[in-house]
Every structure is written in structure tokens, then in C-alpha cells.
Design a protein around this motif. Structure first.
Motif, PDB file in Angstrom:
ATOM      1  N   GLN A  94      26.665 -42.705   3.622  1.00 18.24           N
ATOM      2  CA  GLN A  94      27.210 -41.681   4.515  1.00 18.24           C
ATOM      3  C   GLN A  94      27.820 -42.391   5.714  1.00 18.24           C
ATOM      4  O   GLN A  94      27.188 -43.298   6.289  1.00 18.24           O
ATOM      5  CB  GLN A  94      26.115 -40.712   4.981  1.00 18.24           C
ATOM      6  CG  GLN A  94      25.533 -39.861   3.868  1.00 18.24           C
ATOM      7  CD  GLN A  94      24.355 -39.016   4.328  1.00 18.24           C
ATOM      8  OE1 GLN A  94      23.822 -39.199   5.410  1.00 18.24           O
ATOM      9  NE2 GLN A  94      23.929 -38.096   3.476  1.00 18.24           N
ATOM     10  N   HIS A  95      29.038 -42.021   6.078  1.00 12.07           N
ATOM     11  CA  HIS A  95      29.750 -42.693   7.153  1.00 12.07           C
ATOM     12  C   HIS A  95      30.184 -41.696   8.221  1.00 12.07           C
ATOM     13  O   HIS A  95      30.561 -40.569   7.912  1.00 12.07           O
ATOM     14  CB  HIS A  95      30.978 -43.431   6.606  1.00 12.07           C
ATOM     15  CG  HIS A  95      30.634 -44.560   5.691  1.00 12.07           C
ATOM     16  ND1 HIS A  95      30.260 -44.364   4.374  1.00 12.07           N
ATOM     17  CD2 HIS A  95      30.589 -45.904   5.904  1.00 12.07           C
ATOM     18  CE1 HIS A  95      30.007 -45.543   3.811  1.00 12.07           C
ATOM     19  NE2 HIS A  95      30.205 -46.487   4.717  1.00 12.07           N
ATOM     20  N   GLY A  96      30.126 -42.136   9.470  1.00 13.34           N
ATOM     21  CA  GLY A  96      30.478 -41.245  10.563  1.00 13.34           C
ATOM     22  C   GLY A  96      30.865 -41.982  11.822  1.00 13.34           C
ATOM     23  O   GLY A  96      31.116 -43.193  11.812  1.00 13.34           O
ATOM     24  N   PHE A 127      33.795 -46.447  13.247  1.00 15.90           N
ATOM     25  CA  PHE A 127      32.987 -45.784  12.225  1.00 15.90           C
ATOM     26  C   PHE A 127      31.899 -46.724  11.718  1.00 15.90           C
ATOM     27  O   PHE A 127      31.970 -47.939  11.863  1.00 15.90           O
ATOM     28  CB  PHE A 127      33.866 -45.349  11.046  1.00 15.90           C
ATOM     29  CG  PHE A 127      35.072 -44.555  11.449  1.00 15.90           C
ATOM     30  CD1 PHE A 127      34.931 -43.350  12.109  1.00 15.90           C
ATOM     31  CD2 PHE A 127      36.354 -45.016  11.176  1.00 15.90           C
ATOM     32  CE1 PHE A 127      36.049 -42.613  12.499  1.00 15.90           C
ATOM     33  CE2 PHE A 127      37.466 -44.302  11.544  1.00 15.90           C
ATOM     34  CZ  PHE A 127      37.312 -43.085  12.214  1.00 15.90           C
ATOM     35  N   ALA A 128      30.884 -46.123  11.094  1.00 18.64           N
ATOM     36  CA  ALA A 128      29.777 -46.911  10.538  1.00 18.64           C
ATOM     37  C   ALA A 128      29.022 -46.062   9.536  1.00 18.64           C
ATOM     38  O   ALA A 128      29.102 -44.832   9.550  1.00 18.64           O
ATOM     39  CB  ALA A 128      28.829 -47.368  11.646  1.00 18.64           C
ATOM     40  N   SER A 129      28.263 -46.724   8.678  1.00 23.78           N
ATOM     41  CA  SER A 129      27.272 -46.023   7.865  1.00 23.78           C
ATOM     42  C   SER A 129      25.984 -45.958   8.679  1.00 23.78           C
ATOM     43  O   SER A 129      25.826 -46.672   9.686  1.00 23.78           O
ATOM     44  CB  SER A 129      27.017 -46.775   6.557  1.00 23.78           C
ATOM     45  OG  SER A 129      26.366 -48.018   6.821  1.00 23.78           O
ATOM     46  N   TRP A 130      25.060 -45.108   8.251  1.00 24.43           N
ATOM     47  CA  TRP A 130      23.768 -45.061   8.945  1.00 24.43           C
ATOM     48  C   TRP A 130      23.090 -46.428   8.892  1.00 24.43           C
ATOM     49  O   TRP A 130      22.468 -46.857   9.882  1.00 24.43           O
ATOM     50  CB  TRP A 130      22.871 -44.009   8.307  1.00 24.43           C
ATOM     51  CG  TRP A 130      23.261 -42.599   8.568  1.00 24.43           C
ATOM     52  CD1 TRP A 130      23.705 -41.677   7.668  1.00 24.43           C
ATOM     53  CD2 TRP A 130      23.232 -41.909   9.837  1.00 24.43           C
ATOM     54  NE1 TRP A 130      23.969 -40.472   8.279  1.00 24.43           N
ATOM     55  CE2 TRP A 130      23.686 -40.582   9.608  1.00 24.43           C
ATOM     56  CE3 TRP A 130      22.877 -42.291  11.129  1.00 24.43           C
ATOM     57  CZ2 TRP A 130      23.775 -39.641  10.633  1.00 24.43           C
ATOM     58  CZ3 TRP A 130      22.983 -41.349  12.161  1.00 24.43           C
ATOM     59  CH2 TRP A 130      23.411 -40.057  11.898  1.00 24.43           C
ATOM     60  N   ILE A 162      19.886 -47.747   1.345  1.00 23.86           N
ATOM     61  CA  ILE A 162      19.531 -46.848   0.253  1.00 23.86           C
ATOM     62  C   ILE A 162      20.631 -45.795   0.099  1.00 23.86           C
ATOM     63  O   ILE A 162      21.479 -45.633   0.982  1.00 23.86           O
ATOM     64  CB  ILE A 162      18.175 -46.152   0.491  1.00 23.86           C
ATOM     65  CG1 ILE A 162      18.237 -45.255   1.738  1.00 23.86           C
ATOM     66  CG2 ILE A 162      17.044 -47.165   0.610  1.00 23.86           C
ATOM     67  CD1 ILE A 162      16.990 -44.412   1.964  1.00 23.86           C
ATOM     68  N   ALA A 163      20.621 -45.094  -0.999  1.00 29.14           N
ATOM     69  CA  ALA A 163      21.562 -44.003  -1.230  1.00 29.14           C
ATOM     70  C   ALA A 163      20.986 -42.706  -0.681  1.00 29.14           C
ATOM     71  O   ALA A 163      19.765 -42.530  -0.607  1.00 29.14           O
ATOM     72  CB  ALA A 163      21.838 -43.857  -2.724  1.00 29.14           C
ATOM     73  N   ALA A 164      21.861 -41.802  -0.310  1.00 25.19           N
ATOM     74  CA  ALA A 164      21.394 -40.511   0.192  1.00 25.19           C
ATOM     75  C   ALA A 164      20.524 -39.799  -0.845  1.00 25.19           C
ATOM     76  O   ALA A 164      19.573 -39.088  -0.502  1.00 25.19           O
ATOM     77  CB  ALA A 164      22.587 -39.640   0.576  1.00 25.19           C
ATOM     78  N   ALA A 165      20.838 -40.026  -2.117  1.00 25.30           N
ATOM     79  CA  ALA A 165      20.061 -39.401  -3.187  1.00 25.30           C
ATOM     80  C   ALA A 165      18.618 -39.905  -3.215  1.00 25.30           C
ATOM     81  O   ALA A 165      17.730 -39.228  -3.739  1.00 25.30           O
ATOM     82  CB  ALA A 165      20.721 -39.673  -4.533  1.00 25.30           C
ATOM     83  N   ASP A 166      18.381 -41.079  -2.630  1.00 22.05           N
ATOM     84  CA  ASP A 166      17.032 -41.639  -2.587  1.00 22.05           C
ATOM     85  C   ASP A 166      16.213 -41.065  -1.435  1.00 22.05           C
ATOM     86  O   ASP A 166      15.006 -41.340  -1.337  1.00 22.05           O
ATOM     87  CB  ASP A 166      17.098 -43.162  -2.445  1.00 22.05           C
ATOM     88  CG  ASP A 166      17.764 -43.827  -3.633  1.00 22.05           C
ATOM     89  OD1 ASP A 166      17.658 -43.284  -4.748  1.00 22.05           O
ATOM     90  OD2 ASP A 166      18.403 -44.885  -3.444  1.00 22.05           O
ATOM     91  N   TYR A 167      16.870 -40.312  -0.573  1.00 18.38           N
ATOM     92  CA  TYR A 167      16.188 -39.730   0.581  1.00 18.38           C
ATOM     93  C   TYR A 167      16.562 -38.241   0.654  1.00 18.38           C
ATOM     94  O   TYR A 167      17.293 -37.814   1.530  1.00 18.38           O
ATOM     95  CB  TYR A 167      16.598 -40.450   1.870  1.00 18.38           C
ATOM     96  CG  TYR A 167      15.831 -40.032   3.100  1.00 18.38           C
ATOM     97  CD1 TYR A 167      14.495 -40.384   3.257  1.00 18.38           C
ATOM     98  CD2 TYR A 167      16.445 -39.278   4.098  1.00 18.38           C
ATOM     99  CE1 TYR A 167      13.788 -40.005   4.382  1.00 18.38           C
ATOM    100  CE2 TYR A 167      15.747 -38.881   5.225  1.00 18.38           C
ATOM    101  CZ  TYR A 167      14.423 -39.249   5.363  1.00 18.38           C
ATOM    102  OH  TYR A 167      13.719 -38.867   6.479  1.00 18.38           O
ATOM    103  N   SER A 220      31.598 -38.163   7.622  1.00 23.93           N
ATOM    104  CA  SER A 220      31.569 -37.431   8.887  1.00 23.93           C
ATOM    105  C   SER A 220      32.517 -38.054   9.910  1.00 23.93           C
ATOM    106  O   SER A 220      32.400 -37.805  11.106  1.00 23.93           O
ATOM    107  CB  SER A 220      30.142 -37.409   9.460  1.00 23.93           C
ATOM    108  OG  SER A 220      29.312 -36.538   8.733  1.00 23.93           O
ATOM    109  N   ARG A 221      33.432 -38.880   9.438  1.00 22.48           N
ATOM    110  CA  ARG A 221      34.379 -39.530  10.349  1.00 22.48           C
ATOM    111  C   ARG A 221      35.350 -38.502  10.922  1.00 22.48           C
ATOM    112  O   ARG A 221      35.865 -37.664  10.190  1.00 22.48           O
ATOM    113  CB  ARG A 221      35.154 -40.628   9.619  1.00 22.48           C
ATOM    114  CG  ARG A 221      34.291 -41.759   9.094  1.00 22.48           C
ATOM    115  CD  ARG A 221      35.116 -42.721   8.242  1.00 22.48           C
ATOM    116  NE  ARG A 221      35.659 -42.038   7.064  1.00 22.48           N
ATOM    117  CZ  ARG A 221      36.715 -42.472   6.373  1.00 22.48           C
ATOM    118  NH1 ARG A 221      37.347 -43.587   6.757  1.00 22.48           N
ATOM    119  NH2 ARG A 221      37.134 -41.816   5.311  1.00 22.48           N
ATOM    120  N   LEU A 222      35.581 -38.566  12.218  1.00 27.78           N
ATOM    121  CA  LEU A 222      36.460 -37.624  12.890  1.00 27.78           C
ATOM    122  C   LEU A 222      37.671 -38.343  13.486  1.00 27.78           C
ATOM    123  O   LEU A 222      37.526 -39.376  14.141  1.00 27.78           O
ATOM    124  CB  LEU A 222      35.714 -36.883  14.004  1.00 27.78           C
ATOM    125  CG  LEU A 222      34.518 -36.023  13.567  1.00 27.78           C
ATOM    126  CD1 LEU A 222      33.853 -35.387  14.779  1.00 27.78           C
ATOM    127  CD2 LEU A 222      34.954 -34.954  12.564  1.00 27.78           C
TER     128      LEU A 222
END
Length: 305
Positions: free
Chosen positions: A179-181, A220-223, A247-252, A262-264
Motif C-alpha cells: 500500500q502506497h501513500g 510517496f512511500a509504502s507503509w 508483508i502483504a496487506a492480505a497477511d494483515y 493512496s497517493r494524492l
């Protein structure tokens, strides 16, 4: 300039309270029990009694996962309440700045989101915030909706404080990497809000200054990348640190699904208001330093065991 800030404990509200004086402004925070967005009946009286040159709605129901089980409450606060605030601002003939979120998007775009990109919230929180945007636009003309993302600060609950706390308990932390934002300092948001407020007050007939804008930290960055930078800075400052395990979002899994993107894109804010927030890395260091220093002071006072 006297700014009525709806919200007392939130990151943006507390940042406005701290930053206003440096800009020659006064921030007056008003919230529960005097003003409760979940109870529209008292909003107008509270705002009129407080009085000010501009209203900033920095209050919201922000518990993203909990919102899935209480949609009516989220919609009442983030949607209906926001609309009443906008109607009151119009009646008072003062500009309104309304804070919104990247969660109005589904995160599937392959580019940083622009204001005119299609909205498609993934959960109750995003849908309720979108409802609020629509209500503001319907009830007022003299407004600026500011969408932001990934807010952090020395105040309240946020990702930076969580990472530092976890680093104090463990050597490795699993953090989502897909996930990137746009990590955004609430103190930078406060500076931006004050600049936008002045523009709205000084140029009341400029329609380009009104409407919908994206306002987030530059870069921008990933968590996982965000967490790595937090730990690197903390280690350098003598604070807690840990290894990041991507980890992947699916793992959490969480009750509410988060946007993968979520990049703006904040170009419109720059071109119309002349506002550009600093790069998230440059704003992160003073935040981490302040949190570490505050923890040390608490320890010396005996507040931390």
C-alpha cells in the motif's frame, strides 16, 4: 484572523492550536460537549456563539475499522454533521475549510489521484467522508475541501507513535509493503490550512480558490518504507528501533479494506493557493525527535515504567 476549529483532541485540531500563533492567528477549538457533530441540533448555536473569521472542520469519526459496525454513527458525524456545519458557515457568511481523506478512492488507479478522478470508497469510513464532501458542496459556496492522507504528528494516535511503541517491545515488526501513500505531518497541514484561510478571506471573489483540493506531504512511500525511515531516525536519535519485515496487506486482514494506492496529486493546491507541503521525510525527523524527547521526560517524571 480568528479560526474556529471544530475538534479538540484530533491531530489537525491540536496542530492548529499550536501553529496558529506563529502565523499571527488565533485558533479557538470547540468540540464536545459544546459542539457534537453527532447531534446536529446544537451545532449552529455553538458556532455562532464562538464566532470567528473562518471555520475549519477538523473533527470526524476516524476509527476506520470500527466504522464498519456503526455506519449510522459514522454517517451522522462525517456526513450529516458536516453538512450542518457548512450550512451554518454559509449563514454566518464565513469561509469553511473541511478536512477529508484519500479513503474516498478505491486505490486502483495507476497514478497519484487528482481531484477529478472517480471516487469509489471501499468501506463505511470513506463513504461517510464522501457524504460529507457532498453535503459541504450542497450547503455552501465559500468553502475549500482539503483531502489529505496518512496523517502523523506528536499528538493522538498515529502510525509514527505506534511504530515507536512497537519498537520498544520487539526486534522486528511486520509492516504492509503493498500500500502506497503520502505521509503527511498534521503540523504541515495546519500551516497549509492557515495559508488557505488567508487566501479565502483576502480574495473573496476568486472562485478558483474554492472547491476541492488535495493537500498531502510531498513524496510517496509504502507503509514499510515509512516505518523503516521512522526506525532509522529513531536509532540515530537514541530512541527505539526495530527491523521491518515487509508483508502483504492480505497477511494483515482488517475489518475495513484500505486503498492500495493512496497517493494524492496536489498540483491544483499549488497552482491556485500557492501551497506546497514539505517532503514527508523532512517533516518526519522533528516529529520523531519530539516524541523521543517527550518519552524521556515522562520517564524522568516517573510516568513511564
Amino acid at each position: 484572523m480568528r479560526i474556529i476549529v471544530i475538534g479538540k483532541e484530533g491531530q489537525v485540531a491540536r496542530s492548529l492550536a499550536e501553529r496558529a500563533r506563529a502565523h499571527g492567528a488565533q485558533a479557538v477549538l470547540v468540540g464536545r460537549p459544546k459542539l457534537d457533530l453527532a447531534d446536529p441540533s446544537g451545532i449552529e448555536d455553538a458556532l455562532i456563539e464562538t464566532g470567528g473569521d473562518v471555520i475549519v472542520n477538523a473533527a470526524a469519526y476516524t476509527a476506520v475499522d470500527q466504522a464498519e459496525s456503526v455506519p449510522e454513527l459514522a454517517e451522522a458525524i462525517n456526513g450529516i454533521g458536516a453538512g450542518v456545519v457548512a450550512g451554518t458557515a454559509a449563514a454566518m457568511n464565513v469561509p469553511l475549510i473541511h478536512i477529508s481523506t484519500d479513503y474516498v478512492f478505491d486505490g486502483t488507479a495507476d497514478h497519484p489521484y487528482r481531484e477529478d478522478d472517480p471516487v469509489a470508497p471501499l468501506g463505511v469510513y470513506g463513504a461517510s467522508k464522501l457524504l460529507g464532501e457532498e453535503a459541504v458542496a450542497a450547503e455552501a459556496e465559500n468553502y475549500a475541501i482539503l483531502r489529505t492522507a496518512w496523517v502523523y504528528s506528536p499528538f493522538g494516535k498515529n502510525f509514527v507513535k505506534t511504530m515507536l511503541r512497537l519498537a520498544g517491545d520487539r526486534d522486528e515488526v511486520g509492516v504492509v509493503a503493498d500500500q502506497h501513500g503520502s505521509p503527511t505531518s498534521a503540523l504541515d497541514i495546519a500551516d497549509g490550512i492557515i495559508a488557505v484561510s488567508r487566501n479565502l478571506l483576502e480574495r473573496p471573489d476568486d472562485k478558483n480558490l474554492r472547491g476541492l483540493f488535495h493537500m498531502a506531504g510531498t513524496g510517496f512511500a509504502s507503509w514499510a518504507e515509512f516505518a523503516t525511515e521512522i526506525f532509522t531516525l529513531s536509532a540515530h536519535l537514541g530512541g527505539p528501533s526495530a527491523k521491518v519485515r515487509p508483508i502483504a496487506a492480505a497477511d494483515y486482514p482488517t475489518p475495513a479494506k484500505r486503498p492500495a494506492n493512496s497517493r494524492l496529486d496536489c498540483t491544483r493546491l499549488k497552482e491556485t493557493h500557492g501551497v506546497v507541503l514539505p517532503h514527508w521525510r523532512s517533516s518526519l525527523e522533528p516529529c520523531v525527535k519530539r516524541l523521543i524527547e517527550e518519552t524521556r521526560k515522562e520517564f524522568l517524571r516517573g510516568d513511564v515504567r
